[in-house]
Design a protein around this motif. Sequence first.
Motif, PDB file in Angstrom:
ATOM      1  N   LEU A 178      -2.923   9.387  -0.447  1.00 34.22           N
ATOM      2  CA  LEU A 178      -4.153   9.865  -1.083  1.00 34.22           C
ATOM      3  C   LEU A 178      -4.442  11.329  -0.768  1.00 34.22           C
ATOM      4  CD1 LEU A 178      -6.379   6.744  -0.387  1.00 34.22           C
ATOM      5  CD2 LEU A 178      -5.106   7.286  -2.444  1.00 34.22           C
ATOM      6  N   GLY A 179      -3.866  11.816   0.319  1.00 39.30           N
ATOM      7  CA  GLY A 179      -4.236  13.164   0.753  1.00 39.30           C
ATOM      8  C   GLY A 179      -3.271  14.257   0.349  1.00 39.30           C
ATOM      9  N   ASP A 230       2.639   7.593  -5.764  1.00 36.64           N
ATOM     10  CA  ASP A 230       1.790   7.016  -6.806  1.00 36.64           C
ATOM     11  C   ASP A 230       0.921   5.937  -6.155  1.00 36.64           C
ATOM     12  OD1 ASP A 230       2.032   6.410 -10.159  1.00 36.64           O
ATOM     13  OD2 ASP A 230       1.134   4.889  -8.881  1.00 36.64           O
ATOM     14  N   VAL A 231      -0.384   6.054  -6.296  1.00 32.11           N
ATOM     15  CA  VAL A 231      -1.263   5.159  -5.515  1.00 32.11           C
ATOM     16  C   VAL A 231      -1.098   3.680  -5.863  1.00 32.11           C
ATOM     17  CG1 VAL A 231      -3.103   6.693  -4.739  1.00 32.11           C
ATOM     18  CG2 VAL A 231      -3.210   5.755  -7.018  1.00 32.11           C
ATOM     19  N   ARG A 232      -0.915   3.354  -7.139  1.00 27.57           N
ATOM     20  CA  ARG A 232      -0.764   1.936  -7.496  1.00 27.57           C
ATOM     21  C   ARG A 232       0.532   1.390  -6.892  1.00 27.57           C
ATOM     22  NH1 ARG A 232      -1.903  -2.326 -11.199  1.00 27.57           N
ATOM     23  NH2 ARG A 232      -4.081  -1.781 -10.984  1.00 27.57           N
ATOM     24  N   LEU A 233       1.590   2.168  -7.014  1.00 30.13           N
ATOM     25  CA  LEU A 233       2.887   1.713  -6.500  1.00 30.13           C
ATOM     26  C   LEU A 233       2.867   1.602  -4.982  1.00 30.13           C
ATOM     27  CD1 LEU A 233       3.632   2.329  -9.424  1.00 30.13           C
ATOM     28  CD2 LEU A 233       5.689   3.437  -8.632  1.00 30.13           C
ATOM     29  N   MET A 234       2.275   2.612  -4.346  1.00 24.30           N
ATOM     30  CA  MET A 234       2.293   2.624  -2.878  1.00 24.30           C
ATOM     31  C   MET A 234       1.403   1.531  -2.284  1.00 24.30           C
ATOM     32  SD  MET A 234       4.515   4.767  -2.090  1.00 24.30           S
ATOM     33  CE  MET A 234       4.304   4.877  -0.331  1.00 24.30           C
ATOM     34  N   THR A 235       0.228   1.312  -2.872  1.00 30.05           N
ATOM     35  CA  THR A 235      -0.649   0.265  -2.324  1.00 30.05           C
ATOM     36  C   THR A 235      -0.016  -1.119  -2.529  1.00 30.05           C
ATOM     37  OG1 THR A 235      -1.933   0.384  -4.382  1.00 30.05           O
ATOM     38  CG2 THR A 235      -2.868   1.480  -2.451  1.00 30.05           C
ATOM     39  N   TRP A 280      -8.407   6.321  -8.601  1.00 35.76           N
ATOM     40  CA  TRP A 280      -7.547   7.512  -8.469  1.00 35.76           C
ATOM     41  C   TRP A 280      -6.723   7.676  -9.740  1.00 35.76           C
ATOM     42  CZ3 TRP A 280      -7.289   3.868  -4.224  1.00 35.76           C
ATOM     43  CH2 TRP A 280      -8.107   4.210  -3.161  1.00 35.76           C
ATOM     44  N   GLU A 281      -7.405   7.780 -10.858  1.00 35.71           N
ATOM     45  CA  GLU A 281      -6.739   7.828 -12.168  1.00 35.71           C
ATOM     46  C   GLU A 281      -5.718   8.963 -12.241  1.00 35.71           C
ATOM     47  OE1 GLU A 281      -7.918   8.193 -16.856  1.00 35.71           O
ATOM     48  OE2 GLU A 281      -9.500   8.280 -15.364  1.00 35.71           O
TER      49      GLU A 281
END
Lengths: 181, 266
Positions: free
Chosen positions: A52-53, B128-133, B182-183
């Motif tokens: 995120l950062g 990529d936030v969706r992939l990483m989460t 986080w679009e």
Amino acid sequence: MAEPVDEESGEAGPLDLTPQASRPQRRARKPFSIVVLLAVVAAVVFVLLRTLGDASLFFYEVDEAVSARAELGTERFRVVGTPQPGLVETSLDGQAAVVFTLCVADVLADVAHLGDPAELFQPGVPVVLQGSWVSGDPPGIENLSAAAEDGWYLRTDHMVVKHDNDYRGDDAELESCGVGS
Amino acid sequence: MADSTTSTGSPGSRLLGLTTLVGLAGLLLFAFVFTEPDVRLHPTTGEEFGQFDAVRLLYLHVPMAVLTYVAFLTCAVASAGYLLKRGAWWDVTAHASAEVGTVCCGLVLVTGSIWGRPVWNTWWEWGDVRLMTTLVLFLLFTGYLALRRTPAEPQRQARRAAIVALVAVVDIPLVNRSVEWWENRTLHQQSTLAELKIEDLTLFTLMLGFVVFGLVFAWLMLHRFRVGWLEHAQAGHEVALAIAERHAEMETLDVDAAIGQTGGGK
């Protein structure tokens, strides 16, 4: 059942049933498992914070990238925008490249992308590009009907398609932007 | 040994399995024969574009993602139940749902990657936030399953696993809401169903996918739970056997001692 064997004499003898003091609890195990658990949680938090950062993972919209041009300088960043109709195949510094124009609302930015475009590259389908600002005009820009031609272009080398969530076939709407949108 | 302790099947589970197989066959027909590939004609260039046959992965990927949430939330509820009630039923349910959920989550990652190559032009995007989460969720529950395999006293192991499950499940809202929150940090599209941007046979096949994979999930959960319950019963049986053997040893020794005393008196 066989009788227990005396280790020294090797002879079978009666089982020792004298009450034994219980073995002391291995206290070290509890803190160790907590340390392992905390390490896992810390690793996960680290990955999330890093994800995120990290500024390079943020997608600038084309208008944001144009406004922040001075601030971005030669820094690599990601930019998301919608390709305008028109694509010029050319070469840049001896490498195959494609030149086109990205837009968001009525803000335009010219792009010279090194390498082939993505398979699903189409006008109206947003793409995410990675690269940096370069001053000047890319080769072949004069062949594009609606180019920005503002003395800057994005020189990029990584392209991915940001597909929309519309599964209505021919009824699906394409992104529209550019001057007069 | 009675049949009920040597098999995890029952008339009900066999009927469920048969229904699931019929449903899977129907889903395959709809996914590969009755529905069309996603091909559109571009209004400006006149070229064909779209996801083509890759769209068919939708019928597996989306139900698996939803079932991943269901499985891990079940695991969290059962884990909380275990911490409150300390009953084996809660622990076995938590373990079974974590295992099935990890399989579903793995399939979500694999099918998403296979879909991403032709559609996004990439197998995987680090950051990529969706992939990483989602990857973090998979790793957390893989860790949970690894923890369950470590040698430890059963109650202590169950307690530790329950705590890990309750920590891991916090990632689910992050996975689910990441495309909204986080679009500009994810390639992943927003919810299609929430905005009703799907219709006709594509929508029907997706709904059929939810039903059929829901049945697969129920069948897997049922059998995994029964395997877990048998393992639990077996462990209890082995402890009881060990205690009985110990008692028998002591009784034999008492008798030997008594015989020895009697013999010595002769």
